[in-house]
Design a protein around this motif. Structure first.
Motif, short mmCIF file in Angstrom:
data_model
loop_
_atom_site.label_atom_id
_atom_site.label_comp_id
_atom_site.label_asym_id
_atom_site.label_seq_id
_atom_site.Cartn_x
_atom_site.Cartn_y
_atom_site.Cartn_z
N PRO A 12 15.44 8.49 -9.29
CA PRO A 12 14.50 7.69 -8.53
C PRO A 12 14.11 6.40 -9.26
N VAL A 13 13.88 5.34 -8.47
CA VAL A 13 13.52 4.04 -9.05
C VAL A 13 12.22 3.55 -8.43
N VAL A 14 11.39 2.95 -9.27
CA VAL A 14 10.16 2.29 -8.78
C VAL A 14 10.28 0.81 -9.11
N TYR A 15 10.14 -0.02 -8.08
CA TYR A 15 10.10 -1.47 -8.27
C TYR A 15 8.62 -1.85 -8.42
N CYS A 16 8.29 -2.45 -9.55
CA CYS A 16 6.91 -2.77 -9.91
C CYS A 16 6.76 -4.29 -9.89
N ARG A 73 15.78 8.10 -4.07
CA ARG A 73 14.33 7.91 -3.87
C ARG A 73 13.91 6.56 -4.44
N VAL A 74 13.23 5.79 -3.58
CA VAL A 74 12.78 4.44 -3.93
C VAL A 74 11.28 4.35 -3.66
N SER A 75 10.54 3.76 -4.59
CA SER A 75 9.12 3.48 -4.37
C SER A 75 8.86 2.04 -4.80
N ILE A 76 7.78 1.47 -4.28
CA ILE A 76 7.39 0.11 -4.62
C ILE A 76 5.92 0.12 -5.02
N VAL A 77 5.61 -0.47 -6.17
CA VAL A 77 4.22 -0.61 -6.62
C VAL A 77 3.95 -2.09 -6.80
N VAL A 78 2.84 -2.56 -6.22
CA VAL A 78 2.51 -3.98 -6.25
C VAL A 78 1.15 -4.16 -6.93
N ALA A 79 1.12 -5.03 -7.95
CA ALA A 79 -0.15 -5.38 -8.60
C ALA A 79 -0.69 -6.59 -7.85
N TRP A 80 -1.74 -6.36 -7.06
CA TRP A 80 -2.18 -7.37 -6.10
C TRP A 80 -3.70 -7.42 -5.98
N GLU A 88 5.38 4.57 -1.09
CA GLU A 88 6.39 5.54 -1.51
C GLU A 88 6.82 6.47 -0.39
N SER A 89 6.51 6.10 0.84
CA SER A 89 6.98 6.95 1.93
C SER A 89 7.55 6.07 3.03
N GLY A 90 8.35 6.68 3.86
CA GLY A 90 9.00 5.93 4.92
C GLY A 90 10.28 5.31 4.42
N SER A 91 10.89 4.52 5.29
CA SER A 91 12.16 3.88 4.93
C SER A 91 11.92 2.76 3.95
N VAL A 92 12.98 2.37 3.25
CA VAL A 92 12.88 1.22 2.34
C VAL A 92 12.47 -0.02 3.14
#
Length: 203
Positions: free
Chosen positions: A50-54, A84-91, A99-103
């Motif tokens: 799994p990868v998380v794009y931060c 498995r792909v997740s995205i975390v945004v510092a905003w 982290e859920s649903g389609s990319v």
């Protein structure tokens, strides 16, 4: 046009702690806005899932936030459907995670944010680590506290740092960060980004 992007990477010292990249990317002629080799980011830097794009999305990211998301989108196209792909945004002084649903739906939610406030990247990295990924891809224009690199290394997570239009001191700081975390770092100037986006848009 001649490709300007230079990818600089450092391999972690062989102290047995953490994983080291299988291969060290060197100067490259790949476009980070176009899907590259399988399971890669920025065209040819290997990632495992799994990868998380931060992603940094504070005011300082400005107009480069869309470019960061375009790089993420190109990278996700190199992954398998079951990865498995997740995205975390510092905003806006907070951390938002998707982290859920389609990319595609996660990217759409991230794209709906306008860069605002400060971007607590160390908190975003903590959130990313809590998702137990194999790889974290950090996209930033700012420096990130070295303690976050140590946390990544302690968890044995691979890291790729992408600096968008960073000033020289930020490039240098994030190379040090990537080295401390045992990962790779690459930087793109605003001129690189403009040229590469133009190339990606051409049929």
């Amino acid at each position: 046009g001649v490709m300007l992007a230079i990818v600089m990477a450092t391999r972690a010292g062989g102290d047995g702690g953490g994983k080291t990249p299988d291969q060290t990317p060197t100067a490259t002629e790949v476009n980070p806005f176009v899907a590259g080799a399988p399971s890669t980011v920025a065209g040819d830097i290997k990632i495992t899932t799994p990868v998380v794009y931060c992603i940094e999305a504070g005011r300082s990211m400005g107009g480069f936030y869309g470019d960061a998301l375009d790089m993420v989108e190109a990278s996700t196209k190199t992954l398998g459907l079951r990865d498995r792909v997740s995205i975390v945004v510092a905003w806006d002084d907070n951390v938002r995670s998707f982290e859920s649903g389609s990319v595609a739906s996660m990217l759409a939610e991230a794209k709906a944010l306008d860069p605002e406030g400060t971007s607590p990247m160390a908190d975003a990295i903590d959130e990313a680590l809590a998702m137990t990924p194999e790889t974290i891809v950090i996209l930033t224009r700012q420096g990130v506290a070295l303690s976050a690199a140590e946390a990544i290394k302690a968890e044995g997570v691979d890291v790729v740092v992408i600096v968008l239009d960073g000033i020289a001191s930020i490039d240098s700081e994030m190379q040090t960060f990537a080295k401390a975390a045992g990962g790779a770092c690459c930087s793109y100037t605003s001129a690189d980004i403009e040229e590469l986006q133009d190339q990606a848009d051409k049929p």
